[in-house]
Design an enzyme around this catalytic site. Structure first.
Site, PDB file in Angstrom:
ATOM      1  N   ASP A  82       0.813  -1.226   0.000  1.00 58.66           N
ATOM      2  CA  ASP A  82       0.000   0.000   0.000  1.00 58.66           C
ATOM      3  C   ASP A  82       0.841   1.269   0.000  1.00 58.66           C
ATOM      4  O   ASP A  82       0.299   2.381   0.094  1.00 58.66           O
ATOM      5  CB  ASP A  82      -0.925   0.022   1.234  1.00 58.66           C
ATOM      6  CG  ASP A  82      -2.286  -0.620   0.973  1.00 58.66           C
ATOM      7  OD1 ASP A  82      -2.699  -0.687  -0.201  1.00 58.66           O
ATOM      8  OD2 ASP A  82      -2.933  -1.040   1.952  1.00 58.66           O
ATOM      9  N   HIS A 185     -11.221   7.427   5.054  1.00 59.96           N
ATOM     10  CA  HIS A 185     -10.248   8.522   5.153  1.00 59.96           C
ATOM     11  C   HIS A 185     -10.949   9.805   4.704  1.00 59.96           C
ATOM     12  O   HIS A 185     -11.765   9.776   3.764  1.00 59.96           O
ATOM     13  CB  HIS A 185      -9.053   8.302   4.215  1.00 59.96           C
ATOM     14  CG  HIS A 185      -7.982   7.411   4.742  1.00 59.96           C
ATOM     15  ND1 HIS A 185      -7.288   6.531   3.923  1.00 59.96           N
ATOM     16  CD2 HIS A 185      -7.459   7.281   5.984  1.00 59.96           C
ATOM     17  CE1 HIS A 185      -6.387   5.895   4.654  1.00 59.96           C
ATOM     18  NE2 HIS A 185      -6.469   6.316   5.898  1.00 59.96           N
ATOM     19  N   CYS A 281      -5.169   9.787  -3.164  1.00 55.41           N
ATOM     20  CA  CYS A 281      -4.446   8.866  -2.257  1.00 55.41           C
ATOM     21  C   CYS A 281      -3.056   8.567  -2.791  1.00 55.41           C
ATOM     22  O   CYS A 281      -2.165   8.196  -2.015  1.00 55.41           O
ATOM     23  CB  CYS A 281      -5.166   7.532  -2.129  1.00 55.41           C
ATOM     24  SG  CYS A 281      -6.847   7.598  -1.587  1.00 55.41           S
TER      25      CYS A 281
HETATM   26  N1  ARG Z   1      -5.449   0.143   1.114  1.00 58.81           N
HETATM   27  C1  ARG Z   1      -5.117   1.425   1.664  1.00 58.81           C
HETATM   28  C2  ARG Z   1      -5.630   1.508   3.090  1.00 58.81           C
HETATM   29  O1  ARG Z   1      -6.669   0.972   3.359  1.00 58.81           O
HETATM   30  C3  ARG Z   1      -5.689   2.523   0.822  1.00 58.81           C
HETATM   31  C4  ARG Z   1      -5.298   3.892   1.290  1.00 58.81           C
HETATM   32  C5  ARG Z   1      -5.936   4.992   0.517  1.00 58.81           C
HETATM   33  N2  ARG Z   1      -5.410   6.237   0.894  1.00 58.81           N
HETATM   34  C6  ARG Z   1      -6.098   7.362   1.152  1.00 58.81           C
HETATM   35  N3  ARG Z   1      -5.435   8.441   1.390  1.00 58.81           N
HETATM   36  N4  ARG Z   1      -7.397   7.350   1.223  1.00 58.81           N
HETATM   37  O2  ARG Z   1      -5.019   2.098   3.949  1.00 58.81           O
END
Ligand code: ARG
Length: 298
Positions: A82, A185, A281
């Protein structure tokens, strides 16, 4: 680790935000995969993304971002699939970066890699405590005029991590409660835009948080995103001046943005949606390019 405790107080020097060239940190998806499930989007998608397609999509995003900003790269690391989502590395302003303390152990291994990148680039590095998770720019977004920091809490970031952020930058911090697990988020449902606009999905927030947003942004500056655009990560938008880069959106939302004078660049990011992320992201805003920051932090 030669990092400073969170308690440091740094004077606010936000005046020059608008005059510095935009810069972002990105991480090539060479080691990207969906290896575990830590948000609803990842469920059913473990190992279901194509690294080849992800590389092509990321490359198009990279090219689009380089038309409006400088891009710095951090090398991906084994065991941290990630890491492409650099928005979660931390939060940086004026040469000081608050390094994230990830909620899920699956992402905690990224922290030393991002910390090292910022140290080598000459930033002042501040660690955030493990006991109060903080997921960086994924959950913390400055208003475009730089006067306020919006910070989400609920699924990931802990509300008690918010006050230390106020101390670091001497800035007003407003906490927003995220109540829909799909929008785990802040940057999945809320995007401050140039010229005092905000684009957001109201249902992702509790009533009190919606009221805070409405108190700051007058009605004519609020661009409300429908659920169908929101689940395509429309709010997960990169904005520099009048340009917005984001995943594919409805023609209705596109017209709404264009009629307010924004230039829209859509980049298909389906492989990253499988991990619960899209355009915003995949970048972390740097207030100054690394060399300039390294030379002028005092
Ligand atoms: N798979 C990652 C997580 O769940 C995705 C992060 C996405 N990032 C963001 N800034 N929304 O943490």
């Amino acid at each position: 680790m030669s990092t400073q405790p969170i308690e440091i107080t740094t004077p606010a020097i936000l005046a020059n935000i608008a005059s510095t060239p935009a810069a972002f940190l990105m991480c090539p998806p060479k080691l990207y995969d969906v290896n575990y499930v830590i948000n609803p989007w990842m469920a059913g998608n473990v190992h279901a993304s194509s690294r080849t397609r992800a590389a092509e999509q990321w490359q198009r995003l990279y090219e689009a971002v380089t038309t409006i900003a400088n891009v710095q790269l951090v090398e991906p690391q084994p065991g941290s699939p990630d890491m492409v989502f650099t928005a979660n590395a931390g939060l940086e302003r004026n040469g000081t970066v608050a390094i994230s303390s990830f909620f899920h152990p699956e992402r905690q291994g990224e922290e030393p890699h991002f910390r090292r990148w910022f140290q080598l680039a000459g930033y002042t590095v501040v660690d955030t405590p493990r006991t109060t998770p903080f997921e960086g720019e994924g959950d913390a977004l400055f208003s475009t005029d730089g006067t306020r920091l919006w910070v989400g809490y609920g699924p990931r970031t802990d509300p008690s991590s918010h006050n230390p952020l106020r101390k670091i930058w001497g800035i007003e911090v407003t906490s927003l409660h995220l109540i829909d697990p799909r929008f785990y988020h802040l940057d999945t449902c809320f995007a401050p835009l140039a010229d005092g606009y905000v684009m957001y999905f109201p249902e992702a927030f509790d009533k009190a948080s919606r009221a805070k947003i409405e108190a700051f942004y007058p009605a004519e500056k609020r661009i409300i995103v429908s659920e169908s655009d929101a689940i395509c990560f429309a709010c997960n938008a990169i904005n520099v001046d009048r340009t917005i880069i984001l995943n594919n959106i409805s023609s209705d939302l596109r017209h709404q943005l264009e009629s307010r004078g924004f230039n829209i660049i859509e980049v298909t990011l389906t492989e990253f949606l499988k991990a619960g992320g899209a355009a915003k992201c995949l970048v972390m805003k740097l207030s100054r390019p690394e060399r300039e920051a390294a030379n002028s932090v005092s």
